[in-house]
Design a protein around this motif. Structure first.
Motif, mmCIF file in Angstrom:
data_model
loop_
_atom_site.group_PDB
_atom_site.id
_atom_site.type_symbol
_atom_site.label_atom_id
_atom_site.label_comp_id
_atom_site.label_asym_id
_atom_site.label_seq_id
_atom_site.Cartn_x
_atom_site.Cartn_y
_atom_site.Cartn_z
ATOM 1 N N GLY A 1 0.835 -1.199 0.000
ATOM 2 C CA GLY A 1 0.000 0.000 0.000
ATOM 3 C C GLY A 1 0.863 1.238 0.000
ATOM 4 O O GLY A 1 1.964 1.256 -0.552
ATOM 5 N N THR A 2 0.384 2.282 0.658
ATOM 6 C CA THR A 2 1.129 3.535 0.710
ATOM 7 C C THR A 2 1.953 3.624 1.990
ATOM 8 O O THR A 2 1.633 2.980 2.994
ATOM 9 N N LYS A 3 3.004 4.451 1.950
ATOM 10 C CA LYS A 3 3.791 4.674 3.164
ATOM 11 C C LYS A 3 2.903 5.222 4.270
ATOM 12 O O LYS A 3 3.038 4.852 5.439
ATOM 13 N N ARG A 4 1.972 6.102 3.894
ATOM 14 C CA ARG A 4 1.093 6.714 4.888
ATOM 15 C C ARG A 4 0.250 5.662 5.609
ATOM 16 O O ARG A 4 0.062 5.723 6.824
ATOM 17 N N SER A 5 -0.258 4.681 4.851
ATOM 18 C CA SER A 5 -1.098 3.664 5.480
ATOM 19 C C SER A 5 -0.285 2.782 6.422
ATOM 20 O O SER A 5 -0.787 2.361 7.470
ATOM 21 N N ILE A 6 0.985 2.513 6.091
ATOM 22 C CA ILE A 6 1.821 1.699 6.977
ATOM 23 C C ILE A 6 2.244 2.517 8.191
ATOM 24 O O ILE A 6 2.372 1.981 9.299
ATOM 25 N N GLU A 7 2.461 3.822 8.015
ATOM 26 C CA GLU A 7 2.710 4.689 9.168
ATOM 27 C C GLU A 7 1.522 4.666 10.118
ATOM 28 O O GLU A 7 1.694 4.627 11.347
ATOM 29 N N GLN A 8 0.325 4.696 9.558
ATOM 30 C CA GLN A 8 -0.884 4.618 10.393
ATOM 31 C C GLN A 8 -0.908 3.303 11.172
ATOM 32 O O GLN A 8 -1.247 3.268 12.355
ATOM 33 N N ALA A 9 -0.545 2.213 10.497
ATOM 34 C CA ALA A 9 -0.550 0.907 11.164
ATOM 35 C C ALA A 9 0.473 0.864 12.298
ATOM 36 O O ALA A 9 0.195 0.334 13.389
#
Length: 229
Positions: free
Chosen positions: A208-216
């Motif tokens: 996915g996106t870096k942002r979504s993994i940061e959220q995780a």
């Protein structure tokens, strides 16, 4: 208009066989390749945003009859935000069939969140115009099923919540570091570590996106801090 094998495969992944294929082609046409005889997908994106919003608002409204507006709003936002639309687009390989100009294609347009999210909404509008609200509702609920099933009662933006926790405890904002990347360019897998000033940290990995993994990663650390892990 006879659709190509690539478009037919996409319709299969989407879950809707178009009667009017020109609607789908328009939904997939980015402004970088548009012309007076080949309109882009911006008008459809405008409509699709509202179609998706109505489907989700109705579903959330009926799913929890006791929820207040204040509880429903963050759930709704989590489902219709650009990141979610872009992730759904990747899930069905929408980027592979986007119609892009050469410069946009060379700059990685097929992987850009904004382009994917807008095109996803445009495709939903195309389904709506092709077959009506009942059909697009079925398409949306099938594609968003995992998001709906996994929706929390309080789906806070984890990065915002973690930053608020840090500030409340006298710390600077958390730091996010990309500590690894693998996979092909069209489907990268990111490894992200989030750290607080006192040394506490958590890591997450996924496509996915870096942002979504940061959220995780932020959610993992927040769960630990609040005793939910």
């Amino acid at each position: 208009m006879t659709p190509s094998a690539e478009i037919r495969a996409f319709m299969g992944r989407l879950g809707h066989e178009f009667k009017h294929h020109e609607l789908l082609i328009r939904a997939l046409t980015h402004g970088s390749i548009a012309s007076p005889t080949r309109p882009d997908n911006q008008r459809l994106e405008f409509l699709g945003d509202r179609v998706l919003g109505l489907v989700m608002a109705e579903e959330l409204f009926n799913a929890d009859l006791t929820a207040s507006e204040g509880q429903l709003a963050p759930r709704y936002n989590a489902l219709v935000k650009g990141d979610t639309c872009a992730d759904i687009a990747r899930q069905i390989g929408l980027g592979d069939v986007l119609k892009l100009g050469r410069s946009e294609m060379l700059s990685g347009g097929r992987r850009k969140d904004a382009l994917l999210a807008d095109a996803m909404e445009a495709v939903l509008a195309a389904v709506y115009l092709d077959a009506g609200f009942a059909t697009v509702r079925k398409v949306v609920l099938r594609l968003w099923k995992d998001r709906l099933d996994g929706l929390e009662d309080d789906p806070r933006d984890a990065k915002t919540a973690l930053q608020e926790w840090a500030q409340a405890n006298g710390m600077p904002p958390p730091r996010y570091d990309q500590t690894g990347r693998s996979g092909p360019d069209h489907a990268p897998v990111f490894h992200i570590t989030v750290r607080l000033a006192d040394g506490r940290e958590a890591s997450a990995e996924g496509a996915g996106t870096k942002r979504s993994i940061e959220q995780a990663a932020a959610k993992l650390l927040l769960d630990r801090l609040e005793g939910r892990e």
